[in-house]
Every structure is written in C-alpha cells, then in structure tokens.
Design a protein around this motif. Structure first.
Motif, short mmCIF file in Angstrom:
data_model
loop_
_atom_site.label_atom_id
_atom_site.label_comp_id
_atom_site.label_asym_id
_atom_site.label_seq_id
_atom_site.Cartn_x
_atom_site.Cartn_y
_atom_site.Cartn_z
N MET A 1 87.58 43.44 29.18
CA MET A 1 88.14 42.22 29.74
C MET A 1 87.01 41.31 30.22
N THR A 2 87.12 40.04 29.83
CA THR A 2 86.10 39.09 30.25
C THR A 2 86.33 38.67 31.69
N ALA A 3 85.23 38.29 32.36
CA ALA A 3 85.36 37.86 33.75
C ALA A 3 86.06 36.53 33.80
N ALA A 4 86.75 36.33 34.89
CA ALA A 4 87.49 35.07 35.04
C ALA A 4 86.52 33.91 35.21
N ILE A 5 86.88 32.76 34.62
CA ILE A 5 86.03 31.58 34.78
C ILE A 5 86.41 30.86 36.07
N LEU A 6 87.70 30.93 36.40
CA LEU A 6 88.19 30.30 37.62
C LEU A 6 89.13 31.27 38.31
N LYS A 7 88.88 31.48 39.58
CA LYS A 7 89.70 32.43 40.32
C LYS A 7 90.19 31.75 41.59
N VAL A 8 91.49 31.79 41.76
CA VAL A 8 92.09 31.19 42.94
C VAL A 8 92.50 32.33 43.82
N SER A 9 92.05 32.36 45.09
CA SER A 9 92.53 33.47 45.89
C SER A 9 93.11 33.01 47.21
N GLU A 10 94.35 33.42 47.41
CA GLU A 10 95.10 33.18 48.64
C GLU A 10 95.09 31.74 49.08
N ILE A 11 95.33 30.86 48.14
CA ILE A 11 95.41 29.42 48.46
C ILE A 11 96.72 29.13 49.16
N THR A 12 96.61 28.40 50.27
CA THR A 12 97.80 27.99 51.00
C THR A 12 97.76 26.48 51.16
N LYS A 13 98.92 25.86 50.98
CA LYS A 13 99.00 24.41 51.18
C LYS A 13 100.34 24.08 51.80
N THR A 14 100.30 23.44 52.96
CA THR A 14 101.54 23.12 53.66
C THR A 14 101.72 21.61 53.71
N PHE A 15 102.92 21.16 53.37
CA PHE A 15 103.28 19.77 53.60
C PHE A 15 104.26 19.77 54.76
N PRO A 16 104.43 18.62 55.42
CA PRO A 16 105.36 18.60 56.56
C PRO A 16 106.70 19.25 56.19
N GLY A 17 107.02 20.35 56.83
CA GLY A 17 108.31 20.99 56.60
C GLY A 17 108.38 21.97 55.45
N VAL A 18 107.40 21.96 54.57
CA VAL A 18 107.46 22.84 53.41
C VAL A 18 106.13 23.57 53.24
N LYS A 19 106.21 24.84 52.94
CA LYS A 19 105.02 25.58 52.56
C LYS A 19 104.99 25.57 51.04
N ALA A 20 104.23 24.65 50.47
CA ALA A 20 104.26 24.46 49.01
C ALA A 20 103.56 25.62 48.30
N LEU A 21 102.47 26.11 48.89
CA LEU A 21 101.76 27.25 48.31
C LEU A 21 101.52 28.27 49.41
N ASP A 22 101.86 29.52 49.13
CA ASP A 22 101.77 30.54 50.15
C ASP A 22 100.92 31.68 49.62
N GLU A 23 99.64 31.68 49.98
CA GLU A 23 98.70 32.72 49.55
C GLU A 23 98.78 32.98 48.06
N VAL A 24 98.59 31.92 47.30
CA VAL A 24 98.67 32.04 45.85
C VAL A 24 97.33 32.49 45.28
N SER A 25 97.37 33.51 44.45
CA SER A 25 96.16 33.97 43.78
C SER A 25 96.44 34.10 42.29
N PHE A 26 95.54 33.57 41.49
CA PHE A 26 95.59 33.88 40.06
C PHE A 26 94.26 33.50 39.44
N ASP A 27 94.04 33.89 38.21
CA ASP A 27 92.75 33.60 37.61
C ASP A 27 92.90 33.17 36.15
N ILE A 28 91.88 32.49 35.68
CA ILE A 28 91.88 32.02 34.30
C ILE A 28 90.63 32.57 33.63
N ARG A 29 90.81 33.19 32.48
CA ARG A 29 89.67 33.72 31.75
C ARG A 29 89.26 32.74 30.65
#
Lengths: 501, 325
Positions: A1-29
């Motif tokens: 398996m090739t190493a990931a070129i981009l790795k997102v780990s535990e990204i969180t993004k909150t907008f007023p009233g909404v948690k749009a992203l909640d500890e999102v992790s994924f990667d792209i090879r």
C-alpha cells in the motif's frame, strides 16, 4: 500500500448551531479515486472547502506529503497542489482559456505586465496534455459546460496538482461528455494524482472509484474498498439510524379523499406515479436525493406540466396550469429551499405571512396593516415563533423560525392540503420537533399532509403511510407495522442497484 | 452572457467580423459620420474634425476612468463634482503657490477623492451607486464652499495657453485623451491589473477564490477614475480660464451614456477602451452634427436619447442572440 499523499485527521468544523464536521479523518493515496458520499448536509462540501482553503477547521490536522499543512486560501491550496473543481464553475467567461487557467496567478514581470507568450505556451501544453480540442486563446464564455470544466481541470496540469477534488462533476454533463470526463480522470490517476470524487450518483461511484468514504451528520461512517462493497451497504451507511428523537404522530382519524394522482408521468423526471391522500392523513414520501420526489409534487402544484396522468381533487379531475390556481383551490406547497423560494429575507414576519394572499389583506389595493398584524400575531403565538417584532427581517431569524413563517404564510389561506418538502432541513433539533408536532396538529385539524423527506426517522415518525420513490418511480408503500427502516432501505437500495440502472 | 456552442474559427475575415460585432459602435460611428457629411458641407472639414475631437476629449477622459470602474461592475457618479473641485483648486490656488503646484494639488484632490470612494465601496459593502451619489452631492457642496458660489477667474492668462498645442488640427486635450485611452487599453489587455479588472467584474467569487485582492483592486480603479476626473477638470479650467462652481454638472451622466453607448455593460466584466473611444466619438459627432444643422437643443436631446436606446437594442441583438438574458 502506498503512503497517503493527503491525510485528514480529526478535523472538526462548527457553524453556529451545527457541527458540520465532527472529528473527520480520511486519507487520499496517490493514483486513487476516492469517493466521498453522503446525503445533503452530511458534511461533504464543508470537508472539501476545508481542504481547498475556503474554510479554516476549528480542530484537527491536515497532513500533506508527510507534513502538517495550513491552507491560507484557495490560491494557496492551488499553489500547494490541491485543486477543487467546483460544481458551479469558477471561471470568468469574458477571459480567454489561458487567462482562466492561471486566474489570479498570471505570469508577470515585476511591473505587473503579463508575459503573454509564456501564459499561452504553458496553457497550451496543459491543454495538450489533457487532449482538449480547443486552444488557449478562445474566450471561455463561448465554450460548452463540459469544455469549461476541462479548463478547470487544465489547472491541475498547469499547477502540477497532487490532489484534485471533483464536486458533482457530472451534474450538467451529457453521457458522452461524462465518458470523456472519466477518461480524463483516469488519465490524472495514471499520473499518480490523488482524486476525491463527490457525487450523488451511485453508478458513477461504483464505476470510477477505488475507495468510498461515507459521511453522515458530519461524521465518517467508514471507508471501504469499492470492489469489496455493494450499493446496499453504502446506502445503509449513508442513511442509517440517526439520533433517536421523539415523534408525535397524529391520531388516525381520516376523512374523505382530498387528492388522488393516477399514473402521473414526466419524461426524464418520473413515470407512472399514483397515490392518494385523505383528510387528516400524513403521507410520507421517502427517497434519496434525485429520486423525483420534489418534481412530482411540483407537477401536482402546477409548477411543471405532466406528460401523462390525471390529478383528482376531492374526487373531480383537475388540470392545474399554474401554482396560482392550485393555491386558490386550497393546496399549499412549502418548498425545500426557503431562501430561494419561500421567503423575502429583507421583509419581516408580518409582510412575509401575508405575501401570497395580498388580496385577503387589502381593500382597493391598499394594504390593511392592522389585519396583517392580527394574522401575524395569531401565527406567531400559535407556532411559537421567536422574533423581536413583526418587522424583524427574516435574515436575522434562525432557520427554524424562518421555516415556521414559511408554514404560517401558507396556513393563513386555510389550505385543505399542505405539501412540505424537506420541512426540517438545516434547522436545529429543538425546532425540528416543534415542526413535527405542528405537522401532527395540522393533520388532527383535518388537513391532508404530504411530507417529503430524506431523513428516514422523520418520515417514519410523522407519517401514517410511507411511499418510497426511486429513480422517478414509486417502488413501495408501507403502513403500520411494515414501516421500518429495514424495509425502507431495502425498497430504495434494491431498486438502485447499479446493474439495474 | 453569450452561449455560443461552437468555437469560433479564426481567419482574417472572421477576426474583423468578430471585432465589429463586439465593437459595433464603430459601425454606428461610421454611419453617423456619413449621414452628417451628406447633410452638412461644414461637417467633414479638418477644422470641424479637430473641434469634435477636442469637444469629445473632455467627456472622453472621464469615460476612461468610468470604463475601468464599470468593467469592475461598479459605477462612479461623482466624476462631475470631482472635476469641478479640481478645476477650482487649480485656478484658486495658483495665486498663492504658482501654476504647477496648484495643478498638482488639483490632481491630488481627484486621486484622494477617488481613493475615498473606492475605500468606502470596498470596505462598507455599500453599492458604489449610493456611495458616489453621496460624493456627487457632497463634493459639489465643497466646491460651492471653496469658490464662495462665484466663478473663479484666472489672473495669469498664460495658464489658458498651456493646452494650445496642436499636432495638425488635433489639440493637446484630444492627444491626452487618445494617449490615456490607449495606455489604459494596454493596461486592460496586457497587465495583471487589467486581467483582474475583468475577472472581478465577471465573476467576483471566482476572482476571490483565485486569490485576487478584490478590495484593493477596486480602490485602485476608483482612484484612477478620480484622478482622470481631476485631469479633465484642470484641462477644462485651462480652456475656459475660469472655474465655475457648476462646471461638469450632469457630465457624469453624459460619461455613462458614452461608455454604455460603446457597448460596456453595467453589470461589468465586459468592455474595452476601443468601445469607450467609439462611444465618446459617436456622442461628440452627434452633438456637433446636430448643432451644425441648427437643431434645437431639445430635439438634440431627443435624438441622443433615441440613439442610446437604439445602440443598446443593437448590442442585445448582436451579442446575446436574443436569448432573453
């Protein structure tokens, strides 16, 4: 398996009233096409906007080529080699192809004078690499949508992108153009570019992607190898059980039939749709985005014309050429996009409530303000709408309160049938249950209600009967004990198997 | 927005045709010139042509700045007032500090006011129509305060001789107009700033996403517009030898008419100095020609109004293919 070129780990993004992203992790090879799927509002767009530098995450980390990365803005992302291809193309129609490829990053000397030859040459070689059939000097406005998309993709060549994110790229393409796009995507993949592919179209996902990551309510439900999974599994992950909320269902006291639809068809949208709804009944219409639900009700309401079929209103056949006649007859359609179709955001609650029924509130073309005010106050207290006053602009209210005003403005004409298209989309949990209670109340007052929703618990919770739609057809009907998530998922996903499409 | 499905092929005939389609005002100009040449024997004389160019140059210089602002999708209604202020300063201050410093201060006032306009538009988020409408009234008020409601007369009449330089029949004013127009055409077509102008007016989201500093960009174009209004005011004060507090009144409208006549669209993203030059000259030819024919002033206005609407209809038919946009 090739190493990931981009790795997102535990990204969180909150907008007023909404948690749009909640500890999102994924990667792209490198060299893979990675699908990002989920229903509307699952967080796909927010995630890609974070990657493209349009949003800054509140927490978590992006690791690009082995190092933590901060993206300052879209141009920064592009120069780092991360390119977002918007669904709504991000081009200037009056500029040439070459100027658009390098939009905002034109090669210039130190006095800001363009190096036109260099610009042309670089753009031409990017276009050649993609096998585009047009030159760098053509004005972008004269190109077809598919060609314009190629101009955006050419930026990948021009900026030597390592990661390219496609957002619903086939939304406005023909089949041939789609095949060309897939050919191009496979070409980029062969060069080792990591590709994120966002789409609602499942057949495309199974056609072109290597892995699938499913998002729901801002969380990653899992990442699967495309070849090891099937449509059923992905669909389940996309729509499965959300937060358990308490639903109030109206008493089952049905009156006479209000609306009956027989074999309604519109080519390219839906075919042979039949159903009926009675006084006091809540009918749920369930299906994934693009199943044709909204198109059916818009046709009944006179927004679109049907090719075939008949609509009956209280037993008599009717033909509705315009929404005005539908409204006069006693129908109300509360559309999906409040801001575009439902409300005048600059106006307050008083004016918005009376807007579709100005005749009721005016004598000799002069508005009767006190009558307006009485009606406003009636609904404001009945629906428990929070405002600072009758003239507080809609734009200052929360989504839930806006939605209540949309309801108020239709209710004050005393309709016999009310159609609610995604009534709780984008509003907070508290307001959601208030809307659900309201639906039950309306039905108990004898209204016929049709609720369209892609949220399964909502449909199951408020309806007496549920129709499932898939690819423009009604595929099943459930009532009573048969109204379960399992049955709905089966009905929707079996019909949408890629081989059947 | 035009949606032509096939890519236009390039050939010399085709290039000329495409250019004329986009710059149809030049066809219009040729037509008006022909008509007036036939109607009046005095029209097509070297002297009269020189006159037309000089008369047109004043609105023309304003129109150059307006074009930059309008391609950005904005508008500047304060150019007439800025013109009046610059001309009043240039004449009023020269007794105290000498001619050239006064001219410089006049120019500086235009640049400063343009900068203020741009800053207000960029930072407040108000539409430029409103911001510069405020400028139109406020700056005019400032002119009345400074001049004490009187016309300022020049004391040293050598001032009025400065623009009396001619190349053949073409005055210095006209030369300044053409040279500035050509310079800004080059800016539009060959510099980063020019490409930004189109990108911002055309698709501001795309421009912003592409990392263009939209605010700074707009401020620059408003400053250019204000400066050119001051240039126009100073040239006018030289020509007249006085600075009237009412100078340049409603010129902002004539300027917009000239630019729009040229084919530049109010929504921005489209246009060139070639179009503006065409619009300015057409307007100047119409005025001059109608006066040579002794047309009463109100008929002149009616004809100009009709021509403006006609030119816009033509633009719609030629460039939108009647797609109802």
């Amino acid at each position: 398996m090739t190493a990931a070129i981009l790795k997102v780990s535990e990204i969180t993004k909150t907008f007023p009233g909404v948690k749009a992203l909640d500890e999102v992790s994924f990667d792209i090879r490198p060299g893979e096409v990675h699908a990002l799927v989920g229903e509307n509002g699952a967080g796909k767009s927010t995630l890609m906007k974070v990657l493209a530098g349009l949003h800054q995450p509140d927490g978590g980390e992006i690791i690009y080529q082995g190092e933590p990365m901060q993206v300052a803005g879209p141009l920064d992302a592009r120069q780092k080699g991360i390119l977002l291809i918007h669904q709504e193309l991000s081009l200037s129609p009056e500029l040439s192809v070459a100027e658009n490829i390098y939009l905002g990053a034109w090669p210039t000397n130190r006095f800001g004078v363009l190096k036109k030859r260099e610009l042309r040459r670089n753009a031409a070689s990017a276009l050649d690499a993609l096998g585009c059939g047009f030159g760098p000097d053509v004005r972008v406005g004269t190109l077809s949508v598919a060609m314009q998309q190629m101009v955006e993709i050419a930026r990948a060549e021009a900026f030597s992108a390592n990661v390219v994110i496609f957002d619903e790229p086939t939304a406005s393409l023909t089949d041939t153009e789609k095949d060309q796009l897939f050919h191009t995507i496979r070409g980029l993949k062969a060069q080792g570019v990591g590709i994120v592919y966002i789409s609602h179209k499942m057949d495309e996902i199974f056609d072109i992607t290597d892995r699938v990551t499913v998002l729901r309510d801002g969380r990653v439900q899992g990442t699967l190898e495309t070849q090891d999974t099937d449509l059923n599994q992905v669909t389940r992950m996309m729509i499965g059980r959300t937060l358990d909320t308490y639903f109030v269902k109206a008493k089952e006291e049905f009156g006479t039939e209000v609306l009956r639809v027989d074999g309604l068809s519109k080519s390219g949208h839906f075919s042979d749709v039949s159903f009926s709804v009675r006084e006091g009944e809540v009918l749920g219409l369930y299906g994934l985005v693009g199943a044709g639900r909204s198109e059916v009700v818009e046709t009944i309401f006179g927004v679109r014309r049907a090719d075939a079929g008949q609509v009956h209103w209280k037993g008599a056949p009717i033909d509705l050429p315009t929404p005005r006649q539908a409204i006069d007859m006693g129908m109300a359609l509360v559309p999906e996009s409040r801001k575009e179709q439902g409300l005048v955001l600059m106006m307050g609650g008083r004016e918005n409530t009376s807007l579709p029924h100005l005749k009721l509130f005016s004598g000799m073309a002069v508005m009767n303000r006190s009558k307006e005010l009485v009606t406003y106050e009636k609904y404001q207290s009945a629906l428990a709408i929070k405002t600072t006053g009758p003239d507080q602009a809609m734009s200052q209210l929360s989504g839930g309160n806006q939605q209540k005003f949309v309801l108020a403005k239709w209710l004050c004409a005393n309709p016999k049938l009310i159609i609610l298209d995604e009534p709780t989309r984008g509003i907070d949990v508290g307001s959601k249950s208030a809307i659900h209670e309201l639906i039950a109340e309306l039905a108990e007052q004898g209204l016929a209600v049709i609720v369209i929703s892609s949220e399964m618990p909502e449909v199951l919770g408020v309806s007496h009967r549920v129709l499932t739609m898939s690819e423009g057809a009604v595929v099943a009907e459930f009532k009573g004990a048969d109204m379960t998530e399992e049955n709905l998922i089966d009905a929707v996903s079996h019909h949408r198997a890629p081989d059947a499409a | 927005m035009s949606h032509v499905t096939d890519v236009p092929t390039t050939g010399p005939m085709n290039t000329v045709l495409t250019w004329l389609l986009r710059n149809h005002i030049w066809v219009f100009l040729a037509l008006t010139v022909t008509v007036f040449s036939l109607a009046s024997p005095y029209f097509l004389t070297v002297n009269n042509i020189g006159n037309i160019l000089t008369q047109g140059a004043f609105i023309g210089i304003l129109a150059i700045g307006m074009t930059m602002v309008m391609i950005d999708g904005e508008i500047d209604l304060s150019v007439g007032a800025i013109l009046a202020l610059a001309s009043a300063l240039a004449i009023g201050l020269q007794d105290h500090m000498g001619v050239w410093p006064a001219i410089c201060l006049g120019l500086l006032s235009g640049a400063a006011l343009g900068f203020v306009n741009g800053t207000l538009v960029a930072l407040s988020g108000m539409h430029s129509f409103v911001v510069t409408l405020g400028g139109l009234i406020g700056i005019r008020g400032l002119v009345f305060v400074y001049t004490g409601e009187n016309a300022l007369m020049v004391q040293d009449f050598s001032y009025t001789e400065i623009p009396e330089i001619y190349i053949g029949p073409i005055s210095l004013t006209a030369i300044i107009f053409f040279a500035t127009a050509l310079f800004f055409q080059w800016v539009l077509s060959s510099t980063r700033h020019g490409r930004e102008t189109y990108a911002v007016g055309d698709n501001i989201e795309a421009a912003h996403d592409a990392g263009i500093n939209v605010k700074r960009h707009k401020i620059i174009n408003f400053t250019i517009c204000g400066t050119l209004a001051a240039v126009c005011g100073i040239l006018l004060s030289m020509r007249l030898g006085t600075a009237e507090p009412n100078a340049g009144k409603v010129w902002e409208l004539w300027t917009i008419i000239a630019v729009v006549l040229g084919g530049i669209r109010l929504q921005g993203g489209f246009g060139s100095m070639w179009m503006t030059i065409g619009g300015v000259l057409t307007l100047a030819v119409l005025r001059n020609g109608l006066r040579l024919l002794n047309t009463p002033n109100y008929v002149e206005l009616m004809v100009m109004g009709a021509v403006l609407v006609l030119a816009l209809v033509l633009d719609k038919l030629l460039n939108h293919g009647g797609d109802g946009q």
